[in-house]
Write an enzyme that holds these catalytic residues in place. Structure first.
Site, PDB file in Angstrom:
ATOM      1  N   GLY A  67      13.312  13.960  61.365  1.00 57.35           N
ATOM      2  CA  GLY A  67      14.180  13.973  62.850  1.00 57.35           C
ATOM      3  C   GLY A  67      15.525  13.145  62.412  1.00 57.35           C
ATOM      4  O   GLY A  67      16.473  13.144  63.404  1.00 57.35           O
ATOM      5  N   ASP A 122      14.889   8.434  64.067  1.00 56.68           N
ATOM      6  CA  ASP A 122      15.748   9.058  65.189  1.00 56.68           C
ATOM      7  C   ASP A 122      15.503   8.308  66.513  1.00 56.68           C
ATOM      8  O   ASP A 122      16.706   7.951  67.107  1.00 56.68           O
ATOM      9  CB  ASP A 122      15.466  10.420  65.168  1.00 56.68           C
ATOM     10  CG  ASP A 122      13.850  10.551  65.290  1.00 56.68           C
ATOM     11  OD1 ASP A 122      13.004   9.541  65.249  1.00 56.68           O
ATOM     12  OD2 ASP A 122      13.233  11.915  65.461  1.00 56.68           O
ATOM     13  N   ASP A 125      10.283   4.848  70.150  1.00 61.71           N
ATOM     14  CA  ASP A 125       9.635   5.027  71.450  1.00 61.71           C
ATOM     15  C   ASP A 125       8.696   3.835  71.712  1.00 61.71           C
ATOM     16  O   ASP A 125       8.893   2.911  72.328  1.00 61.71           O
ATOM     17  CB  ASP A 125       8.962   6.427  71.335  1.00 61.71           C
ATOM     18  CG  ASP A 125       8.458   7.057  72.547  1.00 61.71           C
ATOM     19  OD1 ASP A 125       8.979   6.702  73.499  1.00 61.71           O
ATOM     20  OD2 ASP A 125       7.477   7.974  72.550  1.00 61.71           O
ATOM     21  N   LYS A 153      13.849   3.901  73.589  1.00 65.20           N
ATOM     22  CA  LYS A 153      13.241   4.145  74.784  1.00 65.20           C
ATOM     23  C   LYS A 153      12.547   2.704  75.128  1.00 65.20           C
ATOM     24  O   LYS A 153      11.502   2.840  75.166  1.00 65.20           O
ATOM     25  CB  LYS A 153      12.361   5.315  74.893  1.00 65.20           C
ATOM     26  CG  LYS A 153      12.943   6.656  75.136  1.00 65.20           C
ATOM     27  CD  LYS A 153      11.883   7.651  75.724  1.00 65.20           C
ATOM     28  CE  LYS A 153      11.858   8.856  74.518  1.00 65.20           C
ATOM     29  NZ  LYS A 153      10.687   9.669  74.623  1.00 65.20           N
ATOM     30  N   VAL A 175      13.409  13.871  74.926  1.00 65.01           N
ATOM     31  CA  VAL A 175      14.591  14.487  74.568  1.00 65.01           C
ATOM     32  C   VAL A 175      14.424  15.142  73.340  1.00 65.01           C
ATOM     33  O   VAL A 175      13.408  14.796  72.340  1.00 65.01           O
ATOM     34  CB  VAL A 175      15.883  13.195  74.459  1.00 65.01           C
ATOM     35  CG1 VAL A 175      16.053  12.763  75.803  1.00 65.01           C
ATOM     36  CG2 VAL A 175      15.229  12.283  73.533  1.00 65.01           C
ATOM     37  N   ASP A 181      13.077  16.843  67.985  1.00 61.37           N
ATOM     38  CA  ASP A 181      12.383  18.268  68.018  1.00 61.37           C
ATOM     39  C   ASP A 181      11.324  18.191  69.171  1.00 61.37           C
ATOM     40  O   ASP A 181      10.582  16.800  69.390  1.00 61.37           O
ATOM     41  CB  ASP A 181      11.392  18.543  66.674  1.00 61.37           C
ATOM     42  CG  ASP A 181      10.357  17.991  66.621  1.00 61.37           C
ATOM     43  OD1 ASP A 181      10.502  16.741  66.479  1.00 61.37           O
ATOM     44  OD2 ASP A 181       9.230  18.466  66.474  1.00 61.37           O
TER      45      ASP A 181
HETATM   46  P1  IMP Z   1       7.003   5.797  68.419  1.00 58.45           P
HETATM   47  O1  IMP Z   1       5.902   5.934  67.160  1.00 58.45           O
HETATM   48  O2  IMP Z   1       6.222   6.233  69.759  1.00 58.45           O
HETATM   49  O3  IMP Z   1       7.710   4.865  68.595  1.00 58.45           O
HETATM   50  O4  IMP Z   1       7.772   7.436  68.194  1.00 58.45           O
HETATM   51  C1  IMP Z   1       8.617   7.436  67.283  1.00 58.45           C
HETATM   52  C2  IMP Z   1       8.676   8.886  66.857  1.00 58.45           C
HETATM   53  O5  IMP Z   1       8.103   9.959  67.827  1.00 58.45           O
HETATM   54  C3  IMP Z   1      10.008   9.395  66.661  1.00 58.45           C
HETATM   55  O6  IMP Z   1      10.201   9.365  65.259  1.00 58.45           O
HETATM   56  C4  IMP Z   1       9.945  10.770  67.176  1.00 58.45           C
HETATM   57  O7  IMP Z   1       9.780  11.684  65.879  1.00 58.45           O
HETATM   58  C5  IMP Z   1       8.849  11.101  68.086  1.00 58.45           C
HETATM   59  N1  IMP Z   1       9.452  10.965  69.425  1.00 58.45           N
HETATM   60  C6  IMP Z   1       9.311   9.876  70.407  1.00 58.45           C
HETATM   61  N2  IMP Z   1       9.951  10.148  71.646  1.00 58.45           N
HETATM   62  C7  IMP Z   1      10.526  11.385  71.317  1.00 58.45           C
HETATM   63  C8  IMP Z   1      11.289  12.318  72.126  1.00 58.45           C
HETATM   64  O8  IMP Z   1      11.770  11.861  73.394  1.00 58.45           O
HETATM   65  N3  IMP Z   1      11.697  13.446  71.674  1.00 58.45           N
HETATM   66  C9  IMP Z   1      11.443  13.713  70.414  1.00 58.45           C
HETATM   67  N4  IMP Z   1      10.654  13.047  69.482  1.00 58.45           N
HETATM   68  C10 IMP Z   1      10.084  12.022  69.996  1.00 58.45           C
HETATM   69 MG    MG Z   2      10.575  11.452  63.817  1.00 58.54          MG
END
Ligand code: IMP
Ligand code: MG
Length: 206
Positions: A67, A122, A125, A153, A175, A181
């Site tokens: 990403g 990227d 979350d 986020k 998004v 993606d």
């Molecule tokens: P986390 O582990 O939940 O913080 O997620 C991080 C990963 O999830 C990022 O590197 C993204 O690849 C993916 N991700 C989280 N939210 C989104 C989104 O809104 N759109 C696309 N990819 C996301």
């Molecule tokens: Mg990613």
């Protein structure tokens, strides 16, 4: 009057613009959350902050695949300081938009021990991916590790983690675009857009 200092903590974005979605993408994209010119300005600002903080060090950038490719390419061309570049692979999205357990798919190859490392992703979350990637990097005993994400986020956080450099703070929408993606699609959009919920409700992840 002195110029307002650039914040490393992210510009808050609230509402998307449905009217800015190019006609070709209107079936899938609900609104443009961050247009390309706004992304470009903010990426330059992040590069300025990073340059200032690392001007006297031998920085190693570790970028999380896939990403970050557009963000990374734009960011590093504004970094006129010595940097080394490496990539790390972590997968976390196993089913639809729900994260699974993170797994390393590619380890960094450069020497990280006693180095200044900047880890790039990227989007921050739930925080599970960045937290997991930080754990992997720390095992190489770097001198320091900081993190940089294009998007944050905060309302979705599960692991209490913040990034050192944040591009934009966004509301809880799924998004796509500018590297991000859904089911490996939409990475090529030049803007960041909100995906219509019916797309991820009806399209299998892979
Ligand atoms: P986390 O582990 O939940 O913080 O997620 C991080 C990963 O999830 C990022 O590197 C993204 O690849 C993916 N991700 C989280 N939210 C989104 C989104 O809104 N759109 C696309 N990819 C996301
Ligand atoms: Mg990613």
């Amino acid at each position: 009057m002195p110029a307002t200092p650039i914040s490393s903590k992210g510009i808050t974005v609230t509402a998307g613009r449905p009217d800015l979605v190019p006609p070709k993408w209107r079936r899938e994209i609900q609104s443009v959350l961050i247009p390309a010119d706004k992304i470009a300005r903010r990426v330059r600002q992040l590069a300025q902050l990073i340059k200032k903080d690392y001007k006297n060090s031998d920085l190693v950038i570790i970028s999380l695949l896939n990403g970050t490719v557009l963000f990374l390419a734009d960011l590093i061309r504004h970094l006129d300081i010595p940097v080394k570049l490496d990539f790390m692979g972590v997968t976390s999205y196993r089913t639809n938009t729900l994260p699974g357990k993170p797994l390393v798919t590619k380890q960094p190859q450069l020497e990280l021990s006693n180095r200044e490392v900047l880890l790039i992703d990227d989007i921050l979350d739930t925080g599970k991916t960045l937290n997991f990637a930080l754990g992997v990097i720390h095992a190489y005993h770097p001198r320091s590790v900081k993190t940089c994400v294009l998007l944050d986020k905060p309302s979705r956080r599960v692991v209490p983690i913040t990034a050192d450099y944040v591009g934009f703070r966004i509301p809880n929408h799924f998004v796509v675009g500018y590297g991000l993606d859904y089911a490996e699609r939409y990475r090529n959009l030049p803007f960041i857009g909100v995906l219509k919920p019916e797309v991820y409700a009806t399209t299998p992840i892979l």
